[in-house]
Scaffold this active site. Structure first.
Site, short mmCIF file in Angstrom:
data_model
loop_
_atom_site.label_atom_id
_atom_site.label_comp_id
_atom_site.label_asym_id
_atom_site.label_seq_id
_atom_site.Cartn_x
_atom_site.Cartn_y
_atom_site.Cartn_z
N ASP A 182 0.84 -1.16 -0.01
CA ASP A 182 0.16 0.02 0.03
C ASP A 182 0.92 1.17 -0.14
OD1 ASP A 182 -2.28 1.68 0.31
OD2 ASP A 182 -3.27 -0.20 0.86
N HIS A 204 -2.66 3.12 -4.69
CA HIS A 204 -2.09 2.69 -3.37
C HIS A 204 -0.65 2.18 -3.64
CE1 HIS A 204 -5.76 3.12 -0.96
NE2 HIS A 204 -6.33 2.56 -1.96
N GLU A 217 -9.67 2.81 -5.38
CA GLU A 217 -9.32 4.17 -5.13
C GLU A 217 -8.19 4.84 -5.64
OE1 GLU A 217 -10.55 4.32 -0.38
OE2 GLU A 217 -8.94 3.34 -0.81
C1 ACM Z 1 -10.71 -0.44 0.11
O1 ACM Z 1 -11.52 -0.37 1.19
N1 ACM Z 1 -10.24 0.48 -0.34
C2 ACM Z 1 -11.08 -1.78 -0.70
#
Ligand code: ACM
Length: 777
Positions: free
Chosen positions: A209, A279, A342
């Site tokens: 991440d 991420h 995201e």
């Molecule tokens: C997530 O909660 N971004 C998968």
């Protein structure tokens, strides 16, 4: 409490009666210590459980029998688990199936049943667990272990019964985020151990991440050398001498192989996650050439949505294939998770090179570009016999042809994917995210105070009613996700996971027709005993007592409502300082108590307290004048994204927590009685503000403008109402990290006000947070 019991539950109730009898009979056996009634309180509840007559008493002389091969392996695992968690250290031999004892029997597999299915029979002559596959035998062993892992005793009477069992879903998952906070190999193994006892079979390991890259990739060593360490924001990120105190951690490939083998031995498949294309900040910090922006960056210390993306160019796809080649080598399971969530496209939109690449590929937009990357990586996985899983954003630019979708932004993504013929794992954030707090109690650890109580998890059906029958087979199963931005310690991780994973296990395994929350509550105390046997520090809050108060300051009284967060009905209380017992007064209706009163309360089941200690409230005159961040509300306008955040100091030792909204932080004391109040005393702390937000979200975040050099603490009557108090803020908190301010209060006509408290000015990268407010007459 018991309503509409399905057959299996009626059997369970009948068994409970049998057990009491069984315990009584076995007590007469001379050479045997008094047996403890084993509870049939299995979690997850099996498909069918039929009581039979008689019992079998397990003692130190009982033998475990298994023929060589898989049955012998499972038998030895069972014996090891018993030795570790009960008084039984039973030998395993290859004894003849006719002898008494506990038999593990690998039968001919049946085509019509799941390899996870098993039959467990307890008769007068012993226990037989039969299955067509080692996984089924293992599941049977876990059920038998549950029946035996009661309070430590030298003998356990197992009532005769026949269990026939198989899972509802093939994917029964738990995700652990090792990127935001790092979990040791031993901690991961402890989680796998407990997952196995719940018949949970899929461990989704979030390994990369923005804040950390946690998996060794030999051909790209900087991923862990650079990407494996971040400088935490705030005091926790600095040593006394001012140098950075790095937060580091990664798993070597040898450790990963060890974890994967450990999981496999427990019939748990590990699904690694390498998040693409977003991420990616830690990876881009390590290999900037595979990012999009020029110049160096560092692994992020900001939670939320960070903008760093992998570059979609060929060289970066080859780099990612290099990563995946090693991942595939380490993880033999069929699935690799490639994230996709995201990934805000700001960097791609701003990059002329990426835009040129997008046009050269003939793609419509950045979503299509993300889809292009994932399809390419999916082909790589498929060539190596693996399948891609991704978060539901992967639907947006067009799904990779074989992709499985994890539906996290509710269930709609799952419905869309299944309608398009794709497999789905349901993991809706508002129901199955375990960083969401489980109760509204002030002693919940940091996390998101958007509650995910046990009831909500239990009520979830992974198969949406809206999905046509012909597409329901695409729902592979269900998963709970443990994100760890706000979970820093193993103690808190256990608190968040347990006992809520018990509800997950039941919705993942048990047929929907057997679902019965009241029955689950009846079985839960036995599950807590199993956690104790396993050495798991399960959460206490949901087992304790929650209190709602209605103050009457004029009458020096408090009206109090008590409830157990899970819905257990037997609450006992005292007002004389003594610990509540099963003989203390039962709470049946709101109490009106004159202050001062020392109120204690506990939840009881079968005459025993459910939580380790009683809940306690000091209801005195001072408490009528005091509120904290946990007992105040937030402003209705703008007070969004409520978090329970932790202080950054002390670096070692317990830290305060603060409930604060990221948008227009405010704390609201509704309808405060202030007719005789001269001033407001406020205690506030200062913590890092470390959140990445989408640009459109960032624009909605705001503060009242500061007037004094460092802003002021202000009190209004209603969040847009007239100013009642204002006092300038200092440049910095005191040495303990807190300030105490006194703000003279202008009392509005009528003597009542909705006290809305704010700190003016934008003080990023730190923020003031209210801890306590006291009204001073
Ligand atoms: C997530 O909660 N971004 C998968």
């Amino acid at each position: 409490m018991i309503r509409n019991r399905p057959a299996a539950l009626r059997h369970a109730a009948a068994l409970a009666t049998l057990l009491a009898l069984a315990a009584g009979c076995a007590r007469q056996a001379p050479a045997v210590a008094p047996p403890v009634a084993a509870s049939p309180a299995l979690i997850p509840l099996p498909v069918s459980l039929t009581p039979e007559s008689g019992q079998f008493v397990v003692t130190a002389t009982t033998r475990i029998h298994a023929r060589a091969g898989a049955a012998d392996g499972v038998a030895r695992q069972f014996a090891d688990l018993l030795a570790r968690t009960t008084a039984f250290d039973l030998p395993v031999d290859s004894g003849d199936p006719a002898t008494a004892g506990i038999h593990f029997i690998l039968a001919a597999p049946r085509k019509d049943t799941s390899p996870e299915a098993y039959v467990l029979h307890v008769g007068e002559d012993g226990v037989r667990i039969e299955a067509g596959d080692a996984h089924g035998l293992f599941n049977g062993a876990m059920s038998l272990w549950q029946l035996m892992a009661g309070p430590r005793a030298d003998a356990v009477a197992l009532p005769a019964m026949r269990i026939e069992d198989a899972p509802r879903f093939a994917w029964r998952g738990v995700m652990l985020d090792s990127a935001r906070h790092f979990w040791s190999v031993d901690q991961v193994k402890a989680l796998l151990d407990v997952m196995a006892t719940h018949k949970l079979n899929t461990f989704h390991w979030h390994l990369t991440d923005d804040q950390g890259w946690r998996i060794e990739i030999k051909r790209y060593p900087r991923l862990t050398e650079i990407g494996g360490c971040r400088v935490p924001q705030g005091e926790a990120g600095r040593r006394a001498d001012g140098t950075p105190d790095l937060y580091c951690g990664h798993y070597t490939q040898a450790q990963i192989r060890d974890v994967v083998a450990y999981a496999a031995a427990r019939h748990i498949t590990v699904v690694p996650e390498i998040d693409v294309p977003g991420h990616a900040q830690a990876a881009v910090a390590a290999y900037p050439e595979h990012g999009v922006v020029d110049g160096p960056t560092q692994p992020s210390h900001d939670w939320g949505v960070n903008p760093y993306l992998f570059n979609p160019r060929e060289e970066t796809l080859q780099f990612l294939e290099g990563v995946l080649a090693e991942v595939i080598d380490l993880f033999p399971g069929p699935y690799v998770h490639l994230g996709g969530d995201e990934a805000v496209k700001y960097q791609w939109q701003a990059s002329p090179a990426v835009q040129a690449h997008l046009r050269a590929l003939g793609l419509k937009d950045e979503e299509a570009l993300q889809s292009y990357m994932l399809k390419r990586l999916e082909s790589f996985l498929e060539e190596h016999g693996r399948r891609l899983v991704g978060w539901d954003e992967i639907i947006e630019g067009g799904l990779p042809p074989q992709a499985t979708v994890m539906s996290w932004r509710g269930i709609d993504g799952g419905i869309v994917a299944a309608s398009q013929g794709h497999d789905v794992v349901m993991t809706p954030g508002d129901t199955l995210y375990l960083d969401f707090l489980q109760t509204d109690l002030p002693d919940e650890p940091p996390g998101r105070p958007k509650f995910t109580p046990m009831q909500k998890i239990y009520a979830f059906d992974p198969v949406p009613a809206a999905l046509p029958a012909g597409q329901r087979h695409h729902i592979l199963g269900v998963q709970a996700n443990m994100w760890t931005e706000h979970t820093r310690t193993w103690e808190r991780l256990q608190h968040n996971l347990f006992p809520r994973l018990a509800a997950l296990a039941e919705i993942a395994w048990t047929p929907a027709r057997h679902k019965d929350y009241d029955g689950f509550l009846e079985r839960l105390p036995a599950q807590l005993q199993r956690y104790r046997a396993l050495g798991i520090a399960y959460g206490q809050t949901a087992l304790s007592v929650a209190m709602q108060r209605h103050d009457d300051r004029a009458g020096n009284r408090v009206q109090v409502e008590l409830a157990n967060p899970l819905g257990y009905a037997d609450i006992r209380y005292t007002t004389d300082g003594s610990a509540p017992t099963a003989r203390s007064p039962a709470y049946t209706a709101p109490l009106t108590l004159q202050v001062p009163t020392d109120l204690k309360a506990a939840t009881f089941v079968d005459g025993r307290p459910l939580a380790d200690s009683a809940s306690r409230w000091t209801l005195d005159a001072a408490s009528l004048l005091t509120r904290t961040d946990k007992t105040l509300a937030q402003c209705p306008q703008g007070g969004r994204l409520l978090l329970r955040l932790e202080d950054d100091t002390p670096v070692d030792g317990p830290r305060e927590t603060f409930d604060v909204t990221l948008f227009n932080p405010c704390w609201l004391w509704e309808d405060a009685q202030v007719q005789d109040i001269a001033s407001v005393q406020v205690r506030a702390g200062r913590i890092p503000y470390n959140f990445g937000l989408l640009r459109e979200e960032e624009a909605k975040r705001g503060f009242r403008p500061a007037v004094a050099a460092h802003g002021e603490f202000e009190v209004r009557d209603g969040c847009d109402g007239p100013l009642l108090a204002s006092v300038p803020l200092p440049a910095a908190p005191d040495a303990d990290g807190f300030i105490t301010l006194h703000a003279p209060l202008r009392v509005p006509a009528g003597g009542r006000a909705d006290l809305c408290m704010t700190f003016s000015g934008d003080t990023r990268p730190a923020m003031w947070v209210l801890k306590q407010v006291v009204l001073r007459p």
